[in-house]
Design an enzyme around this catalytic site. Structure first.
Site, short mmCIF file in Angstrom:
data_model
loop_
_atom_site.label_atom_id
_atom_site.label_comp_id
_atom_site.label_asym_id
_atom_site.label_seq_id
_atom_site.Cartn_x
_atom_site.Cartn_y
_atom_site.Cartn_z
N THR A 1 -4.80 0.02 -5.76
CA THR A 1 -3.35 -0.16 -5.62
C THR A 1 -2.96 -1.62 -5.46
O THR A 1 -3.64 -2.38 -4.77
CB THR A 1 -2.84 0.65 -4.41
OG1 THR A 1 -3.17 2.02 -4.60
CG2 THR A 1 -1.34 0.51 -4.25
N ILE B 1 -4.99 -1.09 1.40
CA ILE B 1 -6.43 -0.87 1.28
C ILE B 1 -7.03 -0.49 2.64
O ILE B 1 -6.97 -1.27 3.59
CB ILE B 1 -7.14 -2.12 0.73
CG1 ILE B 1 -6.48 -2.58 -0.57
CG2 ILE B 1 -8.63 -1.83 0.53
CD1 ILE B 1 -6.42 -1.54 -1.66
N GLY C 1 11.62 19.41 23.41
CA GLY C 1 11.76 18.02 23.86
C GLY C 1 10.43 17.36 24.12
O GLY C 1 10.25 16.16 23.86
N GLU D 1 -3.52 8.41 -2.13
CA GLU D 1 -4.35 8.88 -3.25
C GLU D 1 -3.55 9.76 -4.22
O GLU D 1 -4.04 10.77 -4.72
CB GLU D 1 -5.59 9.61 -2.72
CG GLU D 1 -6.52 8.65 -1.97
CD GLU D 1 -7.90 9.22 -1.75
OE1 GLU D 1 -8.42 9.92 -2.64
OE2 GLU D 1 -8.47 8.94 -0.69
#
Length: 379
Positions: free
Chosen positions: A126, A157, A340, A363
């Site tokens: 990427t 990464i 809550g 991925e």
């Protein structure tokens, strides 16, 4: 397909539960708050054989299959998604790429260190401007004598700073050509190779995520994995197995969120009875349990097919898509059941909620999985 857990699966699951209870659970919120990557944990996981689950024994690994691998990731992720994510990324991406596509010399050099946990691996595909559009990557590798010179950057990464070695995909030809990218093994300490900014994340905060930066980084040609130009094709095959990893990660987070909500619903009393008695709560639990079971079947089917050497392009995408979306839904309902308290850090629901979302992104986003599935069924 055998639906009963094997002896190996049962052994691995119990080993992970015992290890997690002693070494992970007491510290996981500290790591989450400080975004500390607990490197020592992964050295210990290596000693247990979990950093080389799929690596054959001849290379120092455990020699198990994907069914055992899914079991290990899911059990880790029930405790802490960050640890499950890092274990999955190390095994299926960096180690998996070398195992599937490297030369025998490269395998014998790197796999024993990765499988033992002595080294931690990273995987660089990427880039800042090319997430799913990897074909337009800008990181380039230019041949220069006996070396390639890398310039560019990768982001998002896992283990980008701490990893001892990275498998990096770089462009060696024209932009947009799927046969113009090549995979390289790059060791930490190589001049021109450094980590960039560390991401400040919503969840999975103990799993390190950084940039990789290459500035005139010289890589010997002997560090090319496979053939020049095959890097992107190799990466797609690696991601088929990687999707099973993220499906297992998603499954574990969903199971952890469900079990916490189930237990709380039995202990929390309103109107003089446990809230699990109320249909509004019990129906939520019923939906959660059913969807988890369906996600488990899809995930283990893909793992079983992978172990039998079958093409899992479609099945891994289905498992990853469904399990990741289930993880988000179950974690969301978990917070709702806690009410809550689910919004506070005193209870585990909020962490499962934060961690789960990455599973629909990492991925390959859910949208990309639908694209993969659509292409497969419309052939």
């Amino acid at each position: 397909m055998e639906l009963v857990a094997t002896e190996n699966q049962t052994m691995i699951a119990q080993m992970v539960r015992d290890f997690g209870a002693q070494h992970i659970k007491p510290h996981m919120m500290e790591w989450d708050e400080s975004q500390e990557f607990p490197k020592h944990i992964f050295h210990q996981l290596g000693e247990l054989g979990l950093m080389g689950v799929l690596v054959p024994q001849e290379y120092g690994g455990s020699g198990f299959g994907y069914v055992e691998y899914v079991t290990a990731i899911a059990e880790l992720s029930k405790i802490d998604g960050s640890i499950g994510l890092s274990m999955a990324a190390h095994n299926s991406l960096c180690t998996g790429h070398i195992l599937q596509h490297a030369s025998e010399e490269q395998k014998h050099k790197y796999l024993p260190k990765l499988a033992s946990g002595e080294w931690i691996g990273a995987w660089g595909l990427t880039e800042p401007n090319t997430g799913s559009d990897a074909g337009n990557m800008r990181t380039v590798a230019i041949a220069d004598g006996d070396h390639y010179v890398l310039n560019g950057a990768k982001n998002f990464i896992t283990h980008g700073k701490t990893g001892n070695v990275a498998v990096v995909i770089a462009r060696t030809g024209e932009v947009g050509d799927s046969r113009a990218m090549t995979a390289f093994i790059v060791e930490r300490g190589t001049p021109g190779f450094e980590a960039g900014r560390k991401e400040d994340k919503l969840g999975m905060r103990a799993s390190e995520t950084t940039e990789l930066i290459f500035t005139d980084c010289r890589i010997p040609k002997e560090n090319v994995i496979g053939k020049v130009g095959d890097g992107f094709v190799q990466a797609l095959k690696v991601l088929d197995g990687g999707r099973i990893s993220i499906a297992a990660l998603s499954l574990g987070i969903a199971q952890g969120a469900y079990e916490a909500a189930l237990q709380y619903s039995k202990e929390r009393h309103q109107f003089n009875q446990p809230i699990s008695n109320f249909q509004g709560i019990s129906f939520k639990l019923a939906d959660m349990a059913t969807e988890i079971e369906a996600a488990s079947l899809l995930t283990y089917r893909a793992a079983d097919m992978k172990d039998r050497g079958l093409n899992v392009n479609l099945e891994s995408a289905m498992a990853k898509l469904y399990a990741s979306e289930v993880s988000v839904r179950v974690a969301n309902e978990g917070v709702q059941i806690f009410g809550g308290y689910g919004y506070t850090k005193d209870y585990p629901a909020e962490k499962y909620y934060r961690d789960a979302k990455l599973c629909t992104i990492g991925e390959g986003t859910s949208e990309i999985q639908k694209l993969v599935i659509a292409r497969a069924i419309l052939k």
